[in-house]
Design an enzyme around this catalytic site. Structure first.
Site, PDB file in Angstrom:
ATOM      1  CG  HIS A 108      -1.859   1.132   1.344  1.00  0.00           C
ATOM      2  ND1 HIS A 108      -2.507   1.676   0.267  1.00  0.00           N
ATOM      3  CD2 HIS A 108      -2.282   1.847   2.434  1.00  0.00           C
ATOM      4  CE1 HIS A 108      -3.297   2.660   0.666  1.00  0.00           C
ATOM      5  NE2 HIS A 108      -3.175   2.793   1.970  1.00  0.00           N
ATOM      6  CD  GLU A 231     -32.085 -11.176   0.815  1.00  0.00           C
ATOM      7  OE1 GLU A 231     -32.081 -10.863  -0.401  1.00  0.00           O
ATOM      8  OE2 GLU A 231     -33.134 -11.338   1.464  1.00  0.00           O
TER       9      GLU A 231
END
Length: 332
Positions: A108, A231
């Site tokens: 990073h 979900e």
């Protein structure tokens, strides 16, 4: 169209005979070390004396040294500890043993881009950033696949820094999936923005808000959890597989219509303007300064927010429901 590099474009031989030091043995560290070793690289792991990871790395068949000794013995040094700890480690354990021609690598760009680490001009500085968590990097490698990687070259002291970065990406399995060249600036700023505005900050705030609205309206917390959090993975799996179009093809027409008419009411022009401000704060270094200062005073705001968020009702309800989902691997 961006150019992607694959295994055929990477020459592992440029790392043969070189010693790779993986500094840190956490999520990314263990994956990089084991994948590179199994790709035929000479790998040592650098840790602090007394690290809990020392035994795990040794039992995995890896050579382990204290960070300074590992960095001194290595030709290629990959730093894989937390961003906020890297500058101190660099000053104490890496900078004193850097010699011309060595390669310093990151997953990073934060500390290079925001000048927390300023390496000497006579070493290579590169980035190899897998676009997935460490356990996925390891699992995909073991399955014969890989996680896509970004590479970048900040300093090319030896003339072959890009070839070294590509070879490392191949060694950890990234070139099986594809390697995209970028810059430290682009990777850092887009990564921070993605985390804050969408992937972590945006999504978690959206799920909590949806949960709260449903519960306030009198619906069962369990039903609310299933609808707005459980979900989410099912939908994201569809998007990951085939984009928004495939997701919309897979859901009901009712859900697709709701997507079109309601999405713009939730993510409004004001939301986009806030996103633009978030991006500006990242680009100007405002966010980085705040995060660095937060760590210098022992993280009072961070620690308080962590406690508050852990106590949110969606976490309590979710924990109870997930305990009944025997197919889920328990989170550690």
């Amino acid at each position: 169209m961006a150019i992607m590099f694959y295994e055929k474009d990477c020459d592992l031989s440029v790392l043969k005979g070189k010693t790779i030091a993986i500094i840190g043995y956490g999520s990314q560290g263990h994956a990089h070390a084991l994948n590179a070793k199994e790709s035929g690289m000479k790998v040592i792991v650098g840790l602090y004396e007394g690290s809990a990871s020392w035994k795990r790395a040794t039992e995995a068949g890896l050579s382990v040294k204290v960070a300074k000794d590992a960095a001194e013995a290595a030709d290629f040094i990959m730093i894989l500890i937390n961003d906020e700890k890297q500058a101190k480690l660099y000053q104490e354990s890496i900078k004193p043993v850097l010699k011309p021609g060595k390669t310093l690598a990151f997953a990073h760009g934060f500390n290079i881009h925001f000048a927390q680490i300023i390496p000497p001009a006579d070493i290579n500085v590169v980035m190899i950033a897998p676009k997935g968590p460490g356990h996925t990097v390891r699992e995909q490698y073991q399955a014969g696949a890989g996680v896509p990687c970004l590479i970048a070259v900040h300093q090319d002291a030896t003339g072959d820094a890009k070839r070294l970065a590509l070879a490392y990406a191949a060694a950890i399995g990234g070139a099986r999936a594809g390697v995209l060249e970028t810059t430290f600036e682009e990777e850092t700023e887009t990564d921070l923005f993605g985390e804050q505005a969408v992937l972590c900050g945006g999504v978690s705030a959206l799920m909590k808000a949806g949960f709260e609205v449903l519960v306030e309206a009198g619906y069962q917390p369990e039903s609310a959890y299933f609808e707005v959090m459980h979900e989410m993975k099912l939908i994201i799996d569809l998007v990951n597989r085939g984009g928004l179009s495939f997701m919309r093809f897979s859901i009901s027409d009712t859900a697709e219509y709701g997507d079109y008419v309601t999405g713009p009411k939730i993510i409004t022009q004001d939301t986009k303007n806030t996103m633009r401000q978030v991006l500006k704060d990242i680009q100007t270094g405002k966010f980085a300064r705040e995060w660095i200062l937060e760590n210098q005073v022992n993280r009072p705001h961070f620690n308080r927010m962590r406690l508050i968020e852990a106590a949110h009702p969606i976490e309590k309800v979710g924990k109870e429901l997930r305990s009944m989902m025997t197919w889920l691997q328990p989170a550690k």
